[in-house]
Design a protein around this motif. Sequence first.
Motif, short mmCIF file in Angstrom:
data_model
loop_
_atom_site.label_atom_id
_atom_site.label_comp_id
_atom_site.label_asym_id
_atom_site.label_seq_id
_atom_site.Cartn_x
_atom_site.Cartn_y
_atom_site.Cartn_z
N ASN B 69 0.82 -1.21 0.00
CA ASN B 69 0.00 0.00 0.00
C ASN B 69 0.86 1.26 0.00
O ASN B 69 0.51 2.26 -0.63
CB ASN B 69 -0.96 -0.02 1.19
N ARG B 72 1.82 1.79 -3.47
CA ARG B 72 0.74 2.43 -4.25
C ARG B 72 0.76 3.93 -4.02
O ARG B 72 0.70 4.72 -4.96
CB ARG B 72 -0.63 1.88 -3.81
N MET B 73 0.83 4.31 -2.73
CA MET B 73 0.77 5.74 -2.42
C MET B 73 1.96 6.50 -2.97
O MET B 73 1.85 7.65 -3.36
CB MET B 73 0.73 5.93 -0.90
N HIS B 79 -0.19 5.06 -11.73
CA HIS B 79 -1.65 4.92 -11.71
C HIS B 79 -2.36 5.95 -12.58
O HIS B 79 -3.55 6.14 -12.46
CB HIS B 79 -2.15 5.04 -10.26
N LEU B 91 -15.33 -1.76 -10.41
CA LEU B 91 -15.22 -0.45 -9.78
C LEU B 91 -13.91 0.18 -10.22
O LEU B 91 -12.99 -0.52 -10.64
CB LEU B 91 -15.25 -0.59 -8.26
N ALA B 92 -13.84 1.49 -10.08
CA ALA B 92 -12.63 2.20 -10.49
C ALA B 92 -11.45 1.71 -9.66
O ALA B 92 -11.53 1.62 -8.44
CB ALA B 92 -12.82 3.70 -10.30
N SER B 93 -10.36 1.42 -10.33
CA SER B 93 -9.15 0.95 -9.67
C SER B 93 -8.09 0.86 -10.75
O SER B 93 -8.40 0.46 -11.86
CB SER B 93 -9.40 -0.42 -9.03
N ASN B 94 -6.85 1.23 -10.43
CA ASN B 94 -5.87 1.19 -11.50
C ASN B 94 -4.46 0.95 -10.97
O ASN B 94 -4.26 0.69 -9.79
CB ASN B 94 -5.95 2.46 -12.34
N THR B 98 1.80 -1.75 -8.95
CA THR B 98 1.09 -2.00 -7.71
C THR B 98 -0.36 -1.56 -7.88
O THR B 98 -0.78 -0.52 -7.38
CB THR B 98 1.70 -1.23 -6.53
N PRO B 99 -1.13 -2.36 -8.60
CA PRO B 99 -2.52 -1.98 -8.81
C PRO B 99 -3.31 -1.99 -7.51
O PRO B 99 -2.91 -2.64 -6.53
CB PRO B 99 -3.04 -3.08 -9.76
N GLY B 100 -4.41 -1.26 -7.50
CA GLY B 100 -5.34 -1.36 -6.39
C GLY B 100 -5.81 -2.80 -6.26
O GLY B 100 -5.69 -3.60 -7.18
N THR B 101 -6.35 -3.11 -5.09
CA THR B 101 -6.77 -4.51 -4.87
C THR B 101 -7.86 -4.92 -5.85
O THR B 101 -7.88 -6.07 -6.31
CB THR B 101 -7.29 -4.70 -3.45
N LEU B 102 -8.75 -3.99 -6.17
CA LEU B 102 -9.84 -4.34 -7.08
C LEU B 102 -9.26 -4.67 -8.46
O LEU B 102 -9.58 -5.71 -9.05
CB LEU B 102 -10.81 -3.16 -7.18
N GLU B 132 -6.87 -6.21 2.75
CA GLU B 132 -6.57 -5.93 1.34
C GLU B 132 -6.88 -7.14 0.47
O GLU B 132 -7.42 -7.01 -0.63
CB GLU B 132 -5.10 -5.51 1.18
N ASP B 135 -10.42 -7.44 -0.15
CA ASP B 135 -10.89 -6.47 -1.15
C ASP B 135 -10.30 -6.77 -2.52
O ASP B 135 -10.38 -5.92 -3.42
CB ASP B 135 -10.54 -5.05 -0.71
#
Lengths: 424, 558
Positions: B69, B72-73, B79, B91-94, B98-102, B132, B135
Amino acid sequence: MSAAGVQPRDWTCPFCSLLCDGLALAPGPVLQLRGGDCARARAGLAAFDHPAAAVSCVDGVPRGLDAALDAAAARLGVAHLPLFGGLATDVQGMRALYRLANVRGAILDHAHGEAMMPALRMLQDRGQMFTTLAEIRNRADLIVCIGTDARSSHPEFFRRCAPAAGREAGGRVVFLGAGGGTPGAAEIPWASTVDALCAEGDIFDTVATLAALVDSRRLAAVPAALAELADAMRAARYCVLVWEPARLAQHGALVGEALLRLLMNLNRKTRAGAFTLGGNDGAQTANAAMSWLSGLPLRSRVGQQGVDHDPLQYATARLLDERAVDLLLWVASFTPDLPPPPAALPRIVLGHPALAAGCAQPGTVFIPVATPGINADGHLLRADSVVSLPLHGVRDDGLATVAEVAQALVARLASGAAAKEGAR
Amino acid sequence: MTTIRLKGGRVYDPANGVDGEVRDIGIRDGRIVALHAQDKVDAEYDLTGCVVMAGGIDLHTHIGGGKVNLARMMLPEDHRLNRPRDSLLELASNGCCTPGTLETGYRYAQMGYTAAFEPAMLASNARQAHMEMGDTPILDHGAYVMLGNEELFLEMLARGEDPQRIRDYVGWAIGASKAMGVKVVNPGGISAFKFNQRKLDVDEDHVHWQVTPRQVVHSLARALSELGVPHPLHIHASNLGVAGNIESTLATIDALEGLPGHLTHIQFHSYGREGPKKFSSAARQLVERVNAAPNVSIDVGQIIFGQTVTASGDTMRQFANAELGNPRKYVGGDIECDAGCGVVPFRYREQSYVNALQWAIGLEIFLLMDDPWRVVLTTDHPNGGPFTSYPHLIKLLMDKRFRDEQLARLHPDVAAMADLREIRRELSLYEIAIMTRAAPARLLGLTDRGQLGIGAAADIAVYREEADREAMFATPEYVFKDGLLVARKGRIEAVPVGGTHFVEADYDPAIEKTVEAWADRHASISYRHMKIGTDELCSCSNGGALLACKVHGRGRPL
């Protein structure tokens, strides 16, 4: 809405990001803290004394929860670009709010978004070197608090830093440029010495000078106290720098970057890390959950077009000032100290019951929600963004959680029921 | 009750010895069943021209937890691109490295993977890791708890604690964190770095605790073996990335003394010190040893050229490499007397001698290993490259000509000299099915996954046969998760919540007193909160199925 009474010593305090646990709470109409005496916790708990029946309110008129949800869904259903602000909630709340934000698109920012940005910008531009509370307890022989007394926002900080049992001696604590009223030796009884040093110029200059001294660079005029501190930092086995971005002026990220450079230098020869004070009212949690779900931190816009992150543009105050959003959904489930900002646009407030009085005007839907750690279970992330802790409800006040309200809104928007009120 | 027939596909199911036979597969209520030709079905899919395999299983991919995480940040630039959604279910995620969990769940599922395991779960960060992963939609998941650097364990080892007590402690730690296994990272080295030690060889003492990585590895492997935990000790060996580290890698294998061990991202640990640049491939040495050591399995951690980010618990090595960061950023943290985290963005370049050789070493290991059941396909996502490059990697392994074309583009010394040039082997679909599903399932003890036998979970990937293996494996025709169609030609069709795999091991609960006493003295949270209960796991993991694997020890009375 689970709120079984917790066992003694099991309560986790949700009122600051240190998430003190191992405390006990005497349940009942007046919640009394046992095993600790934190002013912030007491104030937080006092806001739950003698709970009255909390009712939802639409445009100042008391309504049942269903009617308030219908109204909220209707207003969300016609909004073009809502702002989800406040975001003082737990992990489950953020999960559900993220889904809701995706239904029609929304920008998400936390009530403490402005205070979080220096640390985030530093992370994005340079990185960070951090340490956590157990490392401090077991290792730190020098703690330097830069520009903060630490205890104003986190009253238990120094208790949580107390050396682990069996360590020979407590470390030294130094306040640098923290202003007046910093704790003295009597207030940090475990410390070998407690010193308060004045800033050399402003905080930016002070940190720059300190960094230069740690790096053994030659300076024209060397302030003796800072030189001694730099020597002490280099000599320490494990030095901890404590900073609090919320206390920094604009461009505080530059202080953070200077501290990071200082730490990277220090770590070439010895060991050191930073502890960032911040993240109260669920800010740490909201930012982490947003980041893992979407891939990007708060101050992002989500929707069918994906995720767009803009830490400057997507700031609550700016969006409201510029009327760039047309609805504010405000979430403040922990304390009544985070009222929604006044705004001449439709507002939906999922709030602590004591916020009701200030949310009884036309254009505002108010839905009282449960507080994780008081009348609901939940999870929050600690200031260090590593440890997350379960929060245990101690009382059932019959309130819906933020997650439950957000889920109900998603269901209403999905079913199109919202369209009815939306036509008016 | 839903019944589905997958008709006429060419089936590769190595766990059941099926090598490309054309046969039908029946699914009822999420399980694989025997269907007669006349049985009525709710849906039938004509799989003529398709290859059928069990859903892919990634046993080493950093998909959840604090350091991912933070990565990601810290990398908003990773991203900026938003992949167009072709399904309203997404759902939006990119993000790519290190992609978002979605996004992680969607992309894995689109690629035919149905389970992924986070290899580096810190006990102090276990709740977040489970959140995480919870999700991360569609995929089943699990995690290995990182042990071997927490002060309590090192203290126990230093005072010569009875191995049975160590075993009980390990059992407790697995239960408390709801882990699927145990990983050790730079054994003792993360802790040693906190004491300002910068290097720790396998037989070198930890500067404070006076124990060696050899002792750490052996005692953990023994504990797991005695507890009967299916997954062998997952080992990120000493000296990651250091030229000449083949010596410590071989010494780590020795430390196992025949006990089961899984050496992870072995590519990063297979370097010699030969040649003008003092950096060479030790793939042959490594493989020779692993081939002769049936107790040892590996995954490769292949590097892929381009931008990625390295996220590791190995603070000692990550700090040493901080200056190689590209873009130049660094996150490092000492964590809770438990472990650490270091994040360094990295760009692997074809024209870098070192990177080109790393690439060749990874492929050499894949292609030289005799036994595909003991080598698992990974890029150590995101450390060697993002998991989305698996189809590319599969093509490199299956297509010698393609491999040669890629090799020719690399740093000229590597292109001209690498052993890889001489290796003619092209992996078969059967071998790929072993390395990407059957072997990881077996190494994890997942008896009903990674295979297509009667009674197995209906996690199934169907690929349209194509000569271009990269295209074939990038976008399966159909992907089923527990019998539910979750992706069709890359489009997400359903988004179930995945389940959590975890081990419940028997141990003597008397050990809890030791842990509690340690927590009272040293920890920053209450002992009670060091344990995640089953109800809490359910909440953390977002209500997905709890897939407990109960084990009752091996060779000892309880």
